[in-house]
Design a protein around this motif. Sequence first.
Motif, PDB file in Angstrom:
ATOM      1  N   SER A   1      -6.440   3.462  -0.143  1.00  0.00           N
ATOM      2  CA  SER A   1      -7.651   2.839   0.397  1.00  0.00           C
ATOM      3  C   SER A   1      -7.356   2.271   1.780  1.00  0.00           C
ATOM      4  O   SER A   1      -6.219   2.000   2.130  1.00  0.00           O
ATOM      5  CB  SER A   1      -8.145   1.733  -0.527  1.00  0.00           C
ATOM      6  OG  SER A   1      -7.266   0.632  -0.479  1.00  0.00           O
ATOM      7  N   THR A   2      -8.386   2.125   2.531  1.00  0.00           N
ATOM      8  CA  THR A   2      -8.229   1.587   3.884  1.00  0.00           C
ATOM      9  C   THR A   2      -8.512   0.097   3.906  1.00  0.00           C
ATOM     10  O   THR A   2      -8.749  -0.473   4.963  1.00  0.00           O
ATOM     11  CB  THR A   2      -9.179   2.316   4.859  1.00  0.00           C
ATOM     12  OG1 THR A   2     -10.499   2.197   4.355  1.00  0.00           O
ATOM     13  CG2 THR A   2      -8.791   3.767   5.019  1.00  0.00           C
TER      14      THR A   2
ATOM     15  N   ARG B   1       0.834  -1.215   0.000  1.00  0.00           N
ATOM     16  CA  ARG B   1       0.000   0.000   0.000  1.00  0.00           C
ATOM     17  C   ARG B   1       0.863   1.258   0.000  1.00  0.00           C
ATOM     18  O   ARG B   1       0.561   2.226  -0.691  1.00  0.00           O
ATOM     19  CB  ARG B   1      -0.935   0.004   1.204  1.00  0.00           C
ATOM     20  CG  ARG B   1      -2.085  -0.970   1.038  1.00  0.00           C
ATOM     21  CD  ARG B   1      -3.103  -0.934   2.155  1.00  0.00           C
ATOM     22  NE  ARG B   1      -3.497   0.404   2.492  1.00  0.00           N
ATOM     23  CZ  ARG B   1      -3.685   0.823   3.734  1.00  0.00           C
ATOM     24  NH1 ARG B   1      -3.516   0.000   4.750  1.00  0.00           N
ATOM     25  NH2 ARG B   1      -4.056   2.054   3.987  1.00  0.00           N
ATOM     26  N   GLU B   2       1.952   1.235   0.759  1.00  0.00           N
ATOM     27  CA  GLU B   2       2.837   2.398   0.829  1.00  0.00           C
ATOM     28  C   GLU B   2       3.517   2.660  -0.516  1.00  0.00           C
ATOM     29  O   GLU B   2       3.551   3.787  -0.999  1.00  0.00           O
ATOM     30  CB  GLU B   2       3.894   2.173   1.913  1.00  0.00           C
ATOM     31  CG  GLU B   2       4.914   3.285   2.027  1.00  0.00           C
ATOM     32  CD  GLU B   2       5.983   2.947   3.042  1.00  0.00           C
ATOM     33  OE1 GLU B   2       7.145   3.318   2.808  1.00  0.00           O
ATOM     34  OE2 GLU B   2       5.667   2.302   4.056  1.00  0.00           O
TER      35      GLU B   2
ATOM     36  N   GLU C   1      -7.191  -8.784   3.762  1.00  0.00           N
ATOM     37  CA  GLU C   1      -8.299  -9.730   3.623  1.00  0.00           C
ATOM     38  C   GLU C   1      -9.333  -9.225   2.613  1.00  0.00           C
ATOM     39  O   GLU C   1      -9.808  -9.982   1.770  1.00  0.00           O
ATOM     40  CB  GLU C   1      -8.991  -9.981   4.978  1.00  0.00           C
ATOM     41  CG  GLU C   1      -8.162 -10.700   6.001  1.00  0.00           C
ATOM     42  CD  GLU C   1      -7.558  -9.749   7.019  1.00  0.00           C
ATOM     43  OE1 GLU C   1      -7.402  -8.540   6.719  1.00  0.00           O
ATOM     44  OE2 GLU C   1      -7.225 -10.222   8.111  1.00  0.00           O
ATOM     45  N   GLN C   2      -9.665  -7.926   2.710  1.00  0.00           N
ATOM     46  CA  GLN C   2     -10.632  -7.342   1.785  1.00  0.00           C
ATOM     47  C   GLN C   2     -10.089  -7.342   0.352  1.00  0.00           C
ATOM     48  O   GLN C   2     -10.818  -7.642  -0.589  1.00  0.00           O
ATOM     49  CB  GLN C   2     -10.985  -5.921   2.213  1.00  0.00           C
ATOM     50  CG  GLN C   2     -11.732  -5.861   3.526  1.00  0.00           C
ATOM     51  CD  GLN C   2     -11.762  -4.449   4.105  1.00  0.00           C
ATOM     52  OE1 GLN C   2     -10.865  -3.647   3.868  1.00  0.00           O
ATOM     53  NE2 GLN C   2     -12.797  -4.167   4.887  1.00  0.00           N
ATOM     54  N   ALA C   3      -8.808  -6.989   0.202  1.00  0.00           N
ATOM     55  CA  ALA C   3      -8.202  -6.953  -1.135  1.00  0.00           C
ATOM     56  C   ALA C   3      -8.175  -8.346  -1.763  1.00  0.00           C
ATOM     57  O   ALA C   3      -8.477  -8.515  -2.950  1.00  0.00           O
ATOM     58  CB  ALA C   3      -6.797  -6.373  -1.047  1.00  0.00           C
ATOM     59  N   LEU C   4      -7.821  -9.355  -0.959  1.00  0.00           N
ATOM     60  CA  LEU C   4      -7.778 -10.722  -1.468  1.00  0.00           C
ATOM     61  C   LEU C   4      -9.184 -11.213  -1.834  1.00  0.00           C
ATOM     62  O   LEU C   4      -9.380 -11.859  -2.866  1.00  0.00           O
ATOM     63  CB  LEU C   4      -7.136 -11.655  -0.436  1.00  0.00           C
ATOM     64  CG  LEU C   4      -6.902 -13.094  -0.852  1.00  0.00           C
ATOM     65  CD1 LEU C   4      -5.971 -13.175  -2.059  1.00  0.00           C
ATOM     66  CD2 LEU C   4      -6.304 -13.885   0.322  1.00  0.00           C
ATOM     67  N   LYS C   5     -10.158 -10.861  -1.021  1.00  0.00           N
ATOM     68  CA  LYS C   5     -11.549 -11.243  -1.312  1.00  0.00           C
ATOM     69  C   LYS C   5     -12.019 -10.610  -2.620  1.00  0.00           C
ATOM     70  O   LYS C   5     -12.639 -11.262  -3.453  1.00  0.00           O
ATOM     71  CB  LYS C   5     -12.458 -10.823  -0.146  1.00  0.00           C
ATOM     72  CG  LYS C   5     -13.894 -11.207  -0.330  1.00  0.00           C
ATOM     73  CD  LYS C   5     -14.721 -10.761   0.870  1.00  0.00           C
ATOM     74  CE  LYS C   5     -16.182 -11.100   0.654  1.00  0.00           C
ATOM     75  NZ  LYS C   5     -17.023 -10.591   1.734  1.00  0.00           N
ATOM     76  N   ASN C   6     -11.715  -9.316  -2.795  1.00  0.00           N
ATOM     77  CA  ASN C   6     -12.080  -8.622  -4.045  1.00  0.00           C
ATOM     78  C   ASN C   6     -11.399  -9.247  -5.240  1.00  0.00           C
ATOM     79  O   ASN C   6     -11.993  -9.391  -6.317  1.00  0.00           O
ATOM     80  CB  ASN C   6     -11.737  -7.137  -3.961  1.00  0.00           C
ATOM     81  CG  ASN C   6     -12.600  -6.392  -2.969  1.00  0.00           C
ATOM     82  OD1 ASN C   6     -13.642  -6.881  -2.533  1.00  0.00           O
ATOM     83  ND2 ASN C   6     -12.169  -5.207  -2.595  1.00  0.00           N
ATOM     84  N   TRP C   7     -10.135  -9.633  -5.097  1.00  0.00           N
ATOM     85  CA  TRP C   7      -9.393 -10.253  -6.193  1.00  0.00           C
ATOM     86  C   TRP C   7     -10.030 -11.597  -6.568  1.00  0.00           C
ATOM     87  O   TRP C   7     -10.156 -11.914  -7.742  1.00  0.00           O
ATOM     88  CB  TRP C   7      -7.933 -10.447  -5.804  1.00  0.00           C
ATOM     89  CG  TRP C   7      -7.139 -11.170  -6.824  1.00  0.00           C
ATOM     90  CD1 TRP C   7      -6.645 -10.681  -7.997  1.00  0.00           C
ATOM     91  CD2 TRP C   7      -6.750 -12.552  -6.779  1.00  0.00           C
ATOM     92  NE1 TRP C   7      -5.968 -11.658  -8.676  1.00  0.00           N
ATOM     93  CE2 TRP C   7      -6.014 -12.828  -7.951  1.00  0.00           C
ATOM     94  CE3 TRP C   7      -6.959 -13.582  -5.866  1.00  0.00           C
ATOM     95  CZ2 TRP C   7      -5.478 -14.074  -8.216  1.00  0.00           C
ATOM     96  CZ3 TRP C   7      -6.415 -14.817  -6.129  1.00  0.00           C
ATOM     97  CH2 TRP C   7      -5.691 -15.060  -7.302  1.00  0.00           C
ATOM     98  N   ARG C   8     -10.412 -12.373  -5.565  1.00  0.00           N
ATOM     99  CA  ARG C   8     -11.038 -13.686  -5.832  1.00  0.00           C
ATOM    100  C   ARG C   8     -12.376 -13.523  -6.542  1.00  0.00           C
ATOM    101  O   ARG C   8     -12.744 -14.351  -7.365  1.00  0.00           O
ATOM    102  CB  ARG C   8     -11.243 -14.453  -4.526  1.00  0.00           C
ATOM    103  CG  ARG C   8      -9.984 -15.049  -3.985  1.00  0.00           C
ATOM    104  CD  ARG C   8     -10.258 -15.839  -2.737  1.00  0.00           C
ATOM    105  NE  ARG C   8      -9.034 -16.428  -2.239  1.00  0.00           N
ATOM    106  CZ  ARG C   8      -8.805 -16.650  -0.968  1.00  0.00           C
ATOM    107  NH1 ARG C   8      -9.720 -16.377  -0.065  1.00  0.00           N
ATOM    108  NH2 ARG C   8      -7.673 -17.193  -0.577  1.00  0.00           N
TER     109      ARG C   8
END
Length: 189
Positions: free
Chosen positions: A175-176, A168-169, A180-187
Amino acid sequence: MAEPSTQPHLTPQFCFSTSTFRDFLRLSRSTIDDSIVQNLNALATPARAGFDPASTSQRRTRPSFRQVDPDACQGFKDKVLFPSWTARTEVLNYCGLVAASPDPDDPEATIREAETIRDRGKVVDERLDPYSGRFFPREARTETLATIVRQERRVEEIIRTRTWDLVRERCSDDSTRTWEQALKNWRQA
């Protein structure tokens, strides 16, 4: 760019061979997560902007990292980072299921049973030997595997959080979202 970790052929023997199981996780983590700074540096193309003579006029006490191109970052996440995380998650889930299942092929089951029967009939006089009351039963290999899976899941959580903070840096991701959220969105994509 680093190559994503490929999932090994999953069998109960793979999981019960704890050194092989842990070696897979360590190797995957070392090539992707432990070297995340190097992986992200490889995505940066400093020659594109050209040399800035002003960059040498001031001394910097803290290294400044170049921001990585968002498209290159997204490609790294989509093709390397998330597939590696998914492979490790699938291995941990599979071995967790193996650990929770009964093990009819446990080679030490009869030894443990004999020790339990022998120690049940043991007469203990703790006045003569205060340590004779101790009994340390052997763990079944499924119990050992369950402990290892729990430990590796905790390690995975720590490593992914650290890796995601660096991604992220360096990728200017404001984004906050958590990893876990990023991996879920990718899946889901």
